[in-house]
Design an enzyme around this catalytic site. Structure first.
Site, PDB file in Angstrom:
ATOM      1  CD  GLU A  41      -2.259   1.392   2.811  1.00 18.24           C
ATOM      2  OE1 GLU A  41      -2.574   2.537   3.186  1.00 18.24           O
ATOM      3  OE2 GLU A  41      -2.323   0.396   3.553  1.00 18.24           O
ATOM      4  CG  ASP A  45       0.099   6.958  -1.074  1.00 11.43           C
ATOM      5  OD1 ASP A  45      -1.019   7.410  -1.358  1.00 11.43           O
ATOM      6  OD2 ASP A  45       0.998   7.649  -0.545  1.00 11.43           O
ATOM      7  CG  ASP A 114      -5.838   1.448   3.170  1.00  9.63           C
ATOM      8  OD1 ASP A 114      -5.615   2.591   2.718  1.00  9.63           O
ATOM      9  OD2 ASP A 114      -6.058   1.226   4.379  1.00  9.63           O
ATOM     10  CD  GLU A 117      -3.432   4.382  -1.418  1.00  3.89           C
ATOM     11  OE1 GLU A 117      -3.579   5.609  -1.612  1.00  3.89           O
ATOM     12  OE2 GLU A 117      -3.170   3.895  -0.301  1.00  3.89           O
TER      13      GLU A 117
END
EC number: 3.1.26.3
Length: 226
Positions: A41, A45, A114, A117
């Site tokens: 994640e 991101d 989440d 990502e």
């Protein structure tokens, strides 16, 4: 298990990496395994942010930073990412602990965002940046078009302030609440006009949540104008 998802994305990924991308910490805690999707994640991101930033930079050469930044926030905020995750039906793949399962964790914005990502992080690791860019551009296309049509390229709080001033309604106020641990907080903001709640927004920072609430309030109030 993941064949439909991979077909939608137009890629191939190892089942082991996909499983990791969808392993929530609640599942790891209850089963005693040591790995979760949090590192993926974190990676995803950053990859997502770079791809979206580059896309906006190239696609809108006439917009300055003050407009590009809120536009980016309109695409990579928690709610927008969760909506993209829902189009991919990511909720059904997430490995959750029983506590999250019984509280409808598979449809929580934070968990879905989440997971998306983490998936992007996995795509980057196995397929590289070029393929990741192709996939992300396709995933965000509708969100980007929608954000532009709703004025997300503007600073929402400033635009709302100006609209209310023109209508003689004073200044907006924001009530912000937060949930989650210190390392993974989620914020929800309510935009108030003359003490009345007009719209709500969410994000991973107070500013992002307030901007989201302001843009939604702006859209609602603009529709009510004579």
């Amino acid at each position: 298990m993941y064949s439909n998802l991979l077909k939608q994305l137009g890629i191939e990924l190892s089942p082991e990496l996909l499983e990791l991308a969808f392993t929530h910490r609640s599942f790891a805690y209850e089963t005693g395994i040591s790995t979760t999707n949090e590192r993926l994640e974190f990676l995803g991101d950053s990859v997502l942010g770079l791809i979206v930033t580059e896309e906006l930079y190239v696609k809108y050469p006439d917009l300055d930073e003050s407009r590009l930044s809120p536009l980016r926030s309109g695409i990579v905020n928690m709610r927008a990412l969760a909506d993209i995750a829902r189009t991919l039906e990511l909720g059904k793949y997430i490995r959750l602990g029983k506590g999250e399962e019984v509280t409808n964790g598979r449809d929580k914005n934070s968990l879905l965002a989440d997971a998306l990502e983490a998936l992007i992080g996995a795509i980057y690791l196995e397929c590289g940046f070029e393929k990741s860019t192709t996939v992300v551009r396709q995933l965000i296309k509708e969100t980007l078009d929608s954000a532009m049509s709703k004025g997300a390229g503007l600073d929402g709080k400033t635009a709302l302030q100006e609209l209310l001033a023109a209508q003689g309604k004073g200044s907006p106020e924001y009530q912000v609440s937060e949930t989650g641990p210190d390392h993974d907080k989620s914020f929800t903001a309510v935009a108030l006009v003359a003490g009345a709640a007009i719209a709500e927004g969410s994000g991973k920072s107070k500013r992002e949540a307030e901007q989201s609430a302001a843009r939604t309030a702006l859209e609602i109030l603009s529709l009510l104008e004579p």
